[in-house]
Design a protein around this motif. Structure first.
Motif, mmCIF file in Angstrom:
data_model
loop_
_atom_site.group_PDB
_atom_site.id
_atom_site.type_symbol
_atom_site.label_atom_id
_atom_site.label_comp_id
_atom_site.label_asym_id
_atom_site.label_seq_id
_atom_site.Cartn_x
_atom_site.Cartn_y
_atom_site.Cartn_z
ATOM 1 N N TYR A 16 -64.103 -0.661 107.908
ATOM 2 C CA TYR A 16 -64.403 -2.094 107.984
ATOM 3 C C TYR A 16 -64.694 -2.670 106.595
ATOM 4 N N LYS A 18 -63.968 -1.302 103.504
ATOM 5 C CA LYS A 18 -63.035 -1.040 102.413
ATOM 6 C C LYS A 18 -61.576 -1.203 102.797
ATOM 7 N N GLY A 19 -61.311 -1.367 104.065
ATOM 8 C CA GLY A 19 -59.928 -1.366 104.513
ATOM 9 C C GLY A 19 -59.495 0.042 104.866
ATOM 10 N N ASN A 101 -67.523 -8.509 106.951
ATOM 11 C CA ASN A 101 -66.298 -8.440 106.157
ATOM 12 C C ASN A 101 -65.130 -8.969 106.978
ATOM 13 N N ASN A 107 -58.184 -7.806 110.161
ATOM 14 C CA ASN A 107 -57.955 -7.014 108.949
ATOM 15 C C ASN A 107 -57.043 -5.829 109.243
ATOM 16 N N THR A 108 -57.347 -5.150 110.333
ATOM 17 C CA THR A 108 -56.573 -3.958 110.669
ATOM 18 C C THR A 108 -55.139 -4.320 111.042
ATOM 19 N N GLU A 111 -52.949 -4.571 108.215
ATOM 20 C CA GLU A 111 -52.529 -3.318 107.588
ATOM 21 C C GLU A 111 -51.517 -2.559 108.430
ATOM 22 N N ASN B 107 -53.558 -11.671 104.934
ATOM 23 C CA ASN B 107 -53.132 -10.282 105.094
ATOM 24 C C ASN B 107 -53.440 -9.458 103.850
ATOM 25 N N ALA B 110 -57.010 -8.711 103.231
ATOM 26 C CA ALA B 110 -57.506 -7.649 104.100
ATOM 27 C C ALA B 110 -57.210 -6.275 103.515
ATOM 28 N N GLU B 111 -56.157 -6.185 102.731
ATOM 29 C CA GLU B 111 -55.805 -4.890 102.139
ATOM 30 C C GLU B 111 -56.520 -4.644 100.815
ATOM 31 N N PRO B 113 -60.107 -5.530 99.721
ATOM 32 C CA PRO B 113 -61.378 -6.159 100.073
ATOM 33 C C PRO B 113 -62.301 -6.401 98.879
#
Lengths: 190, 190
Positions: A16, A18-19, A101, A107-108, A111, B107, B110-111, B113
DNA sequence: CAAAAAGTAGACCGAACTGTCTACCTGGCA
DNA sequence: TGCCAGGTAGACAGTTCGGTCTACTTTTTG
Protein backbone atom coordinates in the motif's frame (compact mmCIF):
# COMPACT_ATOMS: atom_id res chain seq x y z
CA UNK A 1 -0.07 -14.35 15.76
CA UNK A 2 -0.81 -16.66 12.88
CA UNK A 3 2.08 -16.59 10.42
CA UNK A 4 -0.22 -16.21 7.49
CA UNK A 5 -1.95 -13.10 8.75
CA UNK A 6 1.41 -11.78 9.91
CA UNK A 7 2.69 -12.08 6.37
CA UNK A 8 -0.43 -10.59 4.82
CA UNK A 9 -0.51 -7.64 7.18
CA UNK A 10 3.13 -6.84 6.55
CA UNK A 11 2.82 -7.26 2.81
CA UNK A 12 -0.34 -5.17 2.71
CA UNK A 13 1.32 -2.28 4.51
CA UNK A 14 4.34 -2.42 2.22
CA UNK A 15 2.33 -2.79 -0.97
CA UNK A 16 0.00 0.00 0.00
CA UNK A 17 2.73 2.46 0.91
CA UNK A 18 5.30 1.70 -1.76
CA UNK A 19 3.38 0.13 -4.60
CA UNK A 20 3.41 -3.54 -5.47
CA UNK A 21 6.06 -3.74 -8.15
CA UNK A 22 8.35 -1.70 -5.94
CA UNK A 23 8.24 -4.26 -3.14
CA UNK A 24 9.99 -7.58 -3.63
CA UNK A 25 9.35 -10.85 -1.87
CA UNK A 26 12.62 -10.53 -0.02
CA UNK A 27 11.57 -7.22 1.45
CA UNK A 28 8.29 -8.74 2.58
CA UNK A 29 9.86 -11.70 4.37
CA UNK A 30 12.46 -9.48 5.99
CA UNK A 31 9.84 -7.05 7.28
CA UNK A 32 7.56 -9.87 8.38
CA UNK A 33 10.48 -11.68 10.06
CA UNK A 34 9.64 -14.88 8.32
CA UNK A 35 11.57 -17.35 6.23
CA UNK A 36 11.04 -17.40 2.51
CA UNK A 37 9.87 -20.98 2.64
CA UNK A 38 7.20 -20.06 5.16
CA UNK A 39 5.80 -17.51 2.79
CA UNK A 40 5.73 -19.96 -0.08
CA UNK A 41 4.14 -22.51 2.21
CA UNK A 42 1.14 -20.21 2.57
CA UNK A 43 1.10 -18.61 -0.87
CA UNK A 44 2.12 -20.31 -4.06
CA UNK A 45 3.21 -17.07 -5.73
CA UNK A 46 3.51 -13.35 -5.26
CA UNK A 47 0.29 -12.87 -7.19
CA UNK A 48 -1.53 -15.05 -4.71
CA UNK A 49 -0.13 -13.01 -1.85
CA UNK A 50 -1.30 -9.85 -3.57
CA UNK A 51 -4.79 -11.29 -3.90
CA UNK A 52 -4.82 -12.19 -0.21
CA UNK A 53 -3.83 -8.61 0.61
CA UNK A 54 -6.63 -7.28 -1.56
CA UNK A 55 -9.16 -9.51 0.16
CA UNK A 56 -8.03 -8.43 3.61
CA UNK A 57 -8.03 -4.78 2.66
CA UNK A 58 -11.45 -5.14 1.13
CA UNK A 59 -12.91 -6.62 4.31
CA UNK A 60 -11.22 -4.08 6.54
CA UNK A 61 -12.24 -1.10 4.46
CA UNK A 62 -15.84 -2.24 4.08
CA UNK A 63 -16.22 -2.85 7.80
CA UNK A 64 -14.87 0.60 8.53
CA UNK A 65 -17.04 2.30 5.94
CA UNK A 66 -20.22 0.59 7.10
CA UNK A 67 -19.52 1.64 10.65
CA UNK A 68 -19.17 5.24 9.51
CA UNK A 69 -22.51 5.27 7.74
CA UNK A 70 -24.61 3.23 10.13
CA UNK A 71 -26.07 6.07 12.17
CA UNK A 72 -27.09 8.26 9.27
CA UNK A 73 -30.84 8.76 9.21
CA UNK A 74 -31.23 10.92 6.12
CA UNK A 75 -29.55 11.00 2.71
CA UNK A 76 -27.82 14.19 3.72
CA UNK A 77 -26.46 12.54 6.83
CA UNK A 78 -25.20 9.65 4.75
CA UNK A 79 -23.30 12.03 2.51
CA UNK A 80 -22.07 14.05 5.45
CA UNK A 81 -20.88 10.96 7.28
CA UNK A 82 -19.16 9.70 4.15
CA UNK A 83 -17.18 12.87 3.57
CA UNK A 84 -16.32 13.26 7.23
CA UNK A 85 -15.00 9.72 7.18
CA UNK A 86 -12.94 10.43 4.08
CA UNK A 87 -11.54 13.52 5.72
CA UNK A 88 -10.42 11.51 8.72
CA UNK A 89 -8.86 8.86 6.55
CA UNK A 90 -6.99 11.32 4.37
CA UNK A 91 -5.65 13.09 7.44
CA UNK A 92 -4.33 9.85 8.91
CA UNK A 93 -6.75 9.64 11.77
CA UNK A 94 -7.96 6.14 11.03
CA UNK A 95 -5.52 3.61 12.42
CA UNK A 96 -7.05 0.55 10.84
CA UNK A 97 -6.59 1.93 7.31
CA UNK A 98 -2.92 2.81 7.74
CA UNK A 99 -1.09 5.84 6.48
CA UNK A 100 -3.19 7.34 3.73
CA UNK A 101 -1.85 6.61 0.30
CA UNK A 102 -4.93 6.77 -1.86
CA UNK A 103 -7.16 3.85 -2.70
CA UNK A 104 -5.24 0.59 -2.60
CA UNK A 105 -7.47 -0.86 -5.29
CA UNK A 106 -7.10 2.01 -7.70
CA UNK A 107 -3.35 2.00 -7.18
CA UNK A 108 -3.16 -1.74 -7.68
CA UNK A 109 -5.39 -1.69 -10.74
CA UNK A 110 -3.00 0.84 -12.23
CA UNK A 111 -0.16 -1.63 -11.83
CA UNK A 112 -2.11 -4.54 -13.31
CA UNK A 113 -3.93 -3.15 -16.33
CA UNK A 114 -4.92 -6.49 -17.84
CA UNK A 115 -8.66 -6.80 -17.25
CA UNK A 116 -8.62 -10.59 -17.09
CA UNK A 117 -6.03 -10.63 -14.32
CA UNK A 118 -7.52 -11.96 -11.05
CA UNK A 119 -5.88 -9.02 -9.31
CA UNK A 120 -7.69 -6.51 -11.52
CA UNK A 121 -10.91 -8.40 -10.99
CA UNK A 122 -10.64 -8.08 -7.23
CA UNK A 123 -10.09 -4.34 -7.60
CA UNK A 124 -13.16 -4.01 -9.76
CA UNK A 125 -15.21 -6.13 -7.37
CA UNK A 126 -14.22 -3.95 -4.43
CA UNK A 127 -15.64 -0.89 -6.14
CA UNK A 128 -18.93 -2.60 -6.74
CA UNK A 129 -19.08 -3.60 -3.10
CA UNK A 130 -18.41 -0.07 -1.89
CA UNK A 131 -21.09 1.28 -4.18
CA UNK A 132 -23.51 -1.21 -2.68
CA UNK A 133 -22.57 -0.16 0.85
CA UNK A 134 -23.43 3.44 0.05
CA UNK A 135 -26.60 2.39 -1.70
CA UNK A 136 -27.64 0.29 1.28
CA UNK A 137 -27.06 3.18 3.64
CA UNK A 138 -29.25 5.39 1.48
CA UNK A 139 -32.03 2.88 1.03
CA UNK A 140 -32.29 2.55 4.81
CA UNK A 141 -33.28 6.19 5.18
CA UNK A 142 -36.97 6.97 5.39
CA UNK A 143 -36.73 9.36 2.46
CA UNK A 144 -35.37 6.81 0.02
CA UNK A 145 -36.83 3.60 1.37
CA UNK A 146 -39.29 3.46 -1.51
CA UNK A 147 -37.12 5.09 -4.18
CA UNK A 148 -34.52 2.63 -5.36
CA UNK A 149 -33.94 4.57 -8.56
CA UNK A 150 -33.17 7.74 -6.67
CA UNK A 151 -31.01 5.88 -4.21
CA UNK A 152 -29.09 4.36 -7.08
CA UNK A 153 -28.53 7.68 -8.73
CA UNK A 154 -27.41 9.34 -5.53
CA UNK A 155 -25.14 6.48 -4.55
CA UNK A 156 -23.41 6.73 -7.90
CA UNK A 157 -22.90 10.42 -7.43
CA UNK A 158 -21.49 9.98 -3.94
CA UNK A 159 -19.24 7.24 -5.21
CA UNK A 160 -17.93 9.45 -7.97
CA UNK A 161 -17.23 12.27 -5.54
CA UNK A 162 -15.53 9.89 -3.14
CA UNK A 163 -13.25 8.51 -5.84
CA UNK A 164 -12.41 11.98 -7.04
CA UNK A 165 -11.54 13.19 -3.56
CA UNK A 166 -9.34 10.21 -2.85
CA UNK A 167 -7.49 10.48 -6.15
CA UNK A 168 -6.81 14.15 -5.71
CA UNK A 169 -5.67 13.68 -2.15
CA UNK A 170 -3.35 10.94 -3.37
CA UNK A 171 -1.70 12.84 -6.17
CA UNK A 172 -1.24 16.11 -4.31
CA UNK A 173 -0.22 14.75 -0.98
CA UNK A 174 -0.63 17.76 1.23
CA UNK A 175 -2.98 16.88 4.07
CA UNK A 176 -5.98 18.82 3.02
CA UNK A 177 -9.16 19.86 4.62
CA UNK A 178 -12.34 18.51 3.20
CA UNK A 179 -12.54 19.25 -0.46
CA UNK A 180 -16.28 19.49 -0.55
CA UNK A 181 -18.17 22.44 0.79
CA UNK A 182 -21.31 21.55 2.71
CA UNK A 183 -23.29 24.13 0.82
CA UNK A 184 -22.65 22.07 -2.26
CA UNK A 185 -23.80 18.94 -0.53
CA UNK A 186 -27.02 20.65 0.44
CA UNK A 187 -27.64 21.72 -3.10
CA UNK A 188 -27.26 18.16 -4.22
CA UNK A 189 -29.42 16.47 -1.70
CA UNK A 190 -31.82 18.76 0.06
CA UNK B 1 9.90 11.55 -38.19
CA UNK B 2 12.34 12.70 -35.56
CA UNK B 3 13.76 9.69 -33.73
CA UNK B 4 13.22 11.27 -30.35
CA UNK B 5 9.52 11.91 -30.84
CA UNK B 6 9.20 8.51 -32.44
CA UNK B 7 10.59 6.94 -29.27
CA UNK B 8 8.47 9.07 -26.95
CA UNK B 9 5.27 8.38 -28.84
CA UNK B 10 5.87 4.65 -28.83
CA UNK B 11 6.87 4.58 -25.18
CA UNK B 12 3.91 6.71 -24.18
CA UNK B 13 1.47 4.38 -25.86
CA UNK B 14 3.05 1.33 -24.25
CA UNK B 15 3.35 2.88 -20.80
CA UNK B 16 -0.20 4.13 -20.91
CA UNK B 17 -1.72 0.85 -21.99
CA UNK B 18 0.37 -1.62 -20.00
CA UNK B 19 1.74 0.34 -17.08
CA UNK B 20 5.29 1.53 -16.75
CA UNK B 21 6.90 -1.20 -14.70
CA UNK B 22 5.37 -3.76 -17.01
CA UNK B 23 7.13 -2.32 -20.06
CA UNK B 24 10.88 -2.79 -20.41
CA UNK B 25 13.31 -0.74 -22.45
CA UNK B 26 13.76 -3.63 -24.84
CA UNK B 27 10.06 -3.67 -25.60
CA UNK B 28 10.13 0.05 -26.25
CA UNK B 29 13.02 -0.07 -28.70
CA UNK B 30 11.54 -3.04 -30.48
CA UNK B 31 8.17 -1.35 -30.89
CA UNK B 32 9.79 1.94 -31.89
CA UNK B 33 12.07 0.12 -34.35
CA UNK B 34 15.12 1.82 -32.95
CA UNK B 35 18.45 0.65 -31.62
CA UNK B 36 19.04 0.66 -27.89
CA UNK B 37 21.92 3.05 -28.30
CA UNK B 38 19.70 5.53 -30.08
CA UNK B 39 17.34 5.57 -27.14
CA UNK B 40 20.14 6.14 -24.69
CA UNK B 41 21.50 8.84 -26.94
CA UNK B 42 18.33 10.84 -26.40
CA UNK B 43 17.51 9.81 -22.82
CA UNK B 44 20.05 9.05 -20.15
CA UNK B 45 17.74 6.66 -18.33
CA UNK B 46 14.31 5.08 -18.33
CA UNK B 47 13.17 7.62 -15.75
CA UNK B 48 14.08 10.42 -18.09
CA UNK B 49 12.11 8.77 -20.87
CA UNK B 50 9.14 8.45 -18.53
CA UNK B 51 9.36 12.15 -17.74
CA UNK B 52 9.45 13.00 -21.42
CA UNK B 53 6.32 10.90 -21.92
CA UNK B 54 4.57 12.69 -19.08
CA UNK B 55 5.44 16.06 -20.56
CA UNK B 56 4.13 15.10 -23.99
CA UNK B 57 0.97 13.62 -22.56
CA UNK B 58 0.44 16.72 -20.44
CA UNK B 59 0.68 19.01 -23.45
CA UNK B 60 -1.51 16.83 -25.59
CA UNK B 61 -4.20 16.40 -22.96
CA UNK B 62 -4.30 20.07 -22.05
CA UNK B 63 -4.60 21.15 -25.65
CA UNK B 64 -7.46 18.75 -26.16
CA UNK B 65 -9.26 19.78 -22.98
CA UNK B 66 -8.96 23.48 -23.72
CA UNK B 67 -10.43 22.92 -27.17
CA UNK B 68 -13.38 21.12 -25.62
CA UNK B 69 -14.20 23.97 -23.25
CA UNK B 70 -13.51 26.96 -25.42
CA UNK B 71 -17.01 27.53 -26.72
CA UNK B 72 -18.80 27.30 -23.39
CA UNK B 73 -20.50 30.58 -22.55
CA UNK B 74 -22.02 29.73 -19.16
CA UNK B 75 -20.84 27.66 -16.17
CA UNK B 76 -23.39 25.04 -17.04
CA UNK B 77 -22.04 24.81 -20.57
CA UNK B 78 -18.54 24.43 -19.19
CA UNK B 79 -19.63 21.51 -17.07
CA UNK B 80 -21.65 20.03 -19.88
CA UNK B 81 -18.79 20.33 -22.32
CA UNK B 82 -16.43 18.78 -19.80
CA UNK B 83 -18.55 15.72 -19.19
CA UNK B 84 -19.34 15.28 -22.85
CA UNK B 85 -15.63 15.35 -23.54
CA UNK B 86 -14.97 12.77 -20.86
CA UNK B 87 -17.66 10.57 -22.31
CA UNK B 88 -16.03 10.70 -25.72
CA UNK B 89 -12.64 9.93 -24.28
CA UNK B 90 -13.85 7.00 -22.19
CA UNK B 91 -15.62 5.53 -25.19
CA UNK B 92 -12.49 5.72 -27.31
CA UNK B 93 -13.69 8.39 -29.66
CA UNK B 94 -10.73 10.69 -29.18
CA UNK B 95 -7.84 9.58 -31.37
CA UNK B 96 -5.23 11.89 -29.94
CA UNK B 97 -5.65 10.46 -26.42
CA UNK B 98 -5.29 6.84 -27.44
CA UNK B 99 -7.21 3.87 -26.16
CA UNK B 100 -8.77 4.88 -22.88
CA UNK B 101 -6.97 3.44 -19.91
CA UNK B 102 -7.72 5.95 -17.19
CA UNK B 103 -5.62 8.95 -16.35
CA UNK B 104 -2.00 8.38 -17.26
CA UNK B 105 -0.89 10.61 -14.42
CA UNK B 106 -2.93 8.90 -11.74
CA UNK B 107 -1.76 5.52 -12.99
CA UNK B 108 1.83 6.64 -13.06
CA UNK B 109 1.66 8.26 -9.64
CA UNK B 110 0.43 4.92 -8.31
CA UNK B 111 3.58 3.27 -9.61
CA UNK B 112 5.89 5.93 -8.18
CA UNK B 113 4.58 6.72 -4.71
CA UNK B 114 7.64 8.65 -3.50
CA UNK B 115 6.55 12.28 -3.38
CA UNK B 116 10.00 13.65 -4.06
CA UNK B 117 10.38 11.66 -7.27
CA UNK B 118 10.46 13.94 -10.32
CA UNK B 119 7.95 11.59 -11.93
CA UNK B 120 5.47 12.03 -9.08
CA UNK B 121 6.02 15.77 -9.24
CA UNK B 122 5.07 15.90 -12.89
CA UNK B 123 1.89 13.98 -12.12
CA UNK B 124 0.98 16.40 -9.39
CA UNK B 125 1.76 19.37 -11.58
CA UNK B 126 -0.49 18.07 -14.33
CA UNK B 127 -3.45 18.02 -11.97
CA UNK B 128 -2.86 21.62 -10.98
CA UNK B 129 -2.72 22.59 -14.62
CA UNK B 130 -5.98 20.86 -15.44
CA UNK B 131 -7.67 22.52 -12.51
CA UNK B 132 -6.49 25.86 -13.84
CA UNK B 133 -7.84 25.09 -17.29
CA UNK B 134 -11.28 24.45 -15.84
CA UNK B 135 -11.04 27.52 -13.68
CA UNK B 136 -10.05 29.65 -16.65
CA UNK B 137 -12.99 28.37 -18.65
CA UNK B 138 -15.32 29.30 -15.81
CA UNK B 139 -13.86 32.71 -15.20
CA UNK B 140 -14.41 33.57 -18.84
CA UNK B 141 -18.16 33.18 -18.51
CA UNK B 142 -20.15 36.33 -17.89
CA UNK B 143 -21.68 34.84 -14.74
CA UNK B 144 -18.39 34.22 -12.98
CA UNK B 145 -16.22 36.93 -14.48
CA UNK B 146 -16.32 38.86 -11.22
CA UNK B 147 -16.56 35.91 -8.82
CA UNK B 148 -13.18 34.24 -8.52
CA UNK B 149 -14.14 32.56 -5.26
CA UNK B 150 -17.19 30.96 -6.80
CA UNK B 151 -15.22 29.98 -9.87
CA UNK B 152 -12.61 28.37 -7.68
CA UNK B 153 -15.16 26.40 -5.73
CA UNK B 154 -16.94 25.21 -8.82
CA UNK B 155 -13.73 24.30 -10.62
CA UNK B 156 -12.71 22.15 -7.67
CA UNK B 157 -16.04 20.40 -7.73
CA UNK B 158 -15.86 19.74 -11.45
CA UNK B 159 -12.32 18.51 -11.05
CA UNK B 160 -13.38 16.10 -8.32
CA UNK B 161 -16.23 14.76 -10.42
CA UNK B 162 -13.94 14.40 -13.41
CA UNK B 163 -11.36 12.42 -11.43
CA UNK B 164 -14.04 10.23 -9.97
CA UNK B 165 -15.55 9.46 -13.34
CA UNK B 166 -12.19 8.62 -14.87
CA UNK B 167 -11.18 6.36 -12.01
CA UNK B 168 -14.40 4.45 -12.05
CA UNK B 169 -14.29 4.07 -15.81
CA UNK B 170 -10.75 2.76 -15.46
CA UNK B 171 -11.38 0.17 -12.80
CA UNK B 172 -14.61 -1.19 -14.24
CA UNK B 173 -13.68 -1.18 -17.87
CA UNK B 174 -17.04 -1.64 -19.53
CA UNK B 175 -17.59 1.26 -21.92
CA UNK B 176 -20.20 3.15 -20.02
CA UNK B 177 -22.56 5.89 -20.82
CA UNK B 178 -22.10 9.13 -19.05
CA UNK B 179 -22.12 8.58 -15.32
CA UNK B 180 -23.56 11.94 -14.48
CA UNK B 181 -27.17 12.77 -15.04
CA UNK B 182 -27.78 16.24 -16.38
CA UNK B 183 -30.46 16.86 -13.80
CA UNK B 184 -27.74 16.59 -11.20
CA UNK B 185 -25.57 19.02 -13.08
CA UNK B 186 -28.40 21.50 -13.15
CA UNK B 187 -28.92 21.19 -9.43
CA UNK B 188 -25.28 21.98 -8.91
CA UNK B 189 -24.92 24.92 -11.16
CA UNK B 190 -28.16 26.54 -12.13
C1' DC C 1 7.83 -39.73 23.87
C1' DA C 2 8.15 -39.91 19.19
C1' DA C 3 6.64 -38.61 14.82
C1' DA C 4 4.97 -35.28 11.90
C1' DA C 5 4.21 -30.73 10.72
C1' DA C 6 5.78 -26.12 10.31
C1' DG C 7 9.39 -22.59 10.65
C1' DT C 8 14.44 -20.73 9.86
C1' DA C 9 18.42 -19.24 7.20
C1' DG C 10 20.18 -18.72 3.21
C1' DA C 11 22.42 -20.73 -1.01
C1' DC C 12 21.04 -21.20 -5.52
C1' DC C 13 18.69 -21.08 -10.32
C1' DG C 14 16.92 -19.04 -14.38
C1' DA C 15 14.89 -15.16 -16.11
C1' DA C 16 14.36 -10.34 -16.78
C1' DC C 17 15.77 -5.85 -16.12
C1' DT C 18 18.62 -1.37 -17.03
C1' DG C 19 22.37 0.36 -19.02
C1' DT C 20 27.22 -0.07 -21.55
C1' DC C 21 30.02 -1.19 -25.26
C1' DT C 22 31.85 -2.80 -29.66
C1' DA C 23 31.65 -3.04 -34.55
C1' DC C 24 29.61 -1.76 -38.44
C1' DC C 25 26.71 1.14 -41.54
C1' DT C 26 24.58 5.34 -43.76
C1' DG C 27 23.58 9.75 -45.42
C1' DG C 28 24.42 14.57 -45.54
C1' DC C 29 27.83 18.05 -46.03
C1' DA C 30 32.38 20.48 -46.59
C1' DT D 1 35.74 12.41 -52.18
C1' DG D 2 36.19 11.87 -47.46
C1' DC D 3 34.49 12.82 -42.98
C1' DC D 4 31.62 12.19 -39.13
C1' DA D 5 27.40 12.52 -36.41
C1' DG D 6 24.10 9.56 -35.61
C1' DG D 7 21.93 5.21 -36.71
C1' DT D 8 21.79 -0.31 -36.33
C1' DA D 9 22.30 -4.89 -34.16
C1' DG D 10 23.17 -7.16 -30.44
C1' DA D 11 26.53 -9.12 -27.07
C1' DC D 12 27.52 -8.23 -22.49
C1' DA D 13 27.78 -6.86 -17.44
C1' DG D 14 25.72 -6.26 -13.16
C1' DT D 15 21.78 -6.38 -10.51
C1' DT D 16 17.47 -7.84 -8.93
C1' DC D 17 13.60 -10.55 -9.16
C1' DG D 18 10.48 -14.70 -8.14
C1' DG D 19 10.76 -19.07 -6.75
C1' DT D 20 13.13 -23.76 -5.28
C1' DC D 21 15.82 -26.45 -2.42
C1' DT D 22 18.70 -28.25 1.39
C1' DA D 23 19.80 -28.79 6.10
C1' DC D 24 18.58 -27.77 10.46
C1' DT D 25 15.42 -26.42 14.40
C1' DT D 26 11.10 -25.74 16.70
C1' DT D 27 6.43 -26.69 17.67
C1' DT D 28 2.48 -29.38 17.69
C1' DT D 29 0.08 -33.48 18.27
C1' DG D 30 -1.31 -38.53 18.47
Amino acid sequence: MDKRTQIVNTALALFYNKGIHAVGINEVIQAAKVAKKTLYNHFSSKDELICACLVVRDERFNRWLKAQLIYAKTPFEVADALFNALSLWINNQVDELGNFNGCFFINTAAEFPLETDPIARLCSKHKQTVLKIIYDALILTTQLKESPAEAEQLSKLLMTLKEGIICQARVSKQPQTLLLDKTILKKLIA
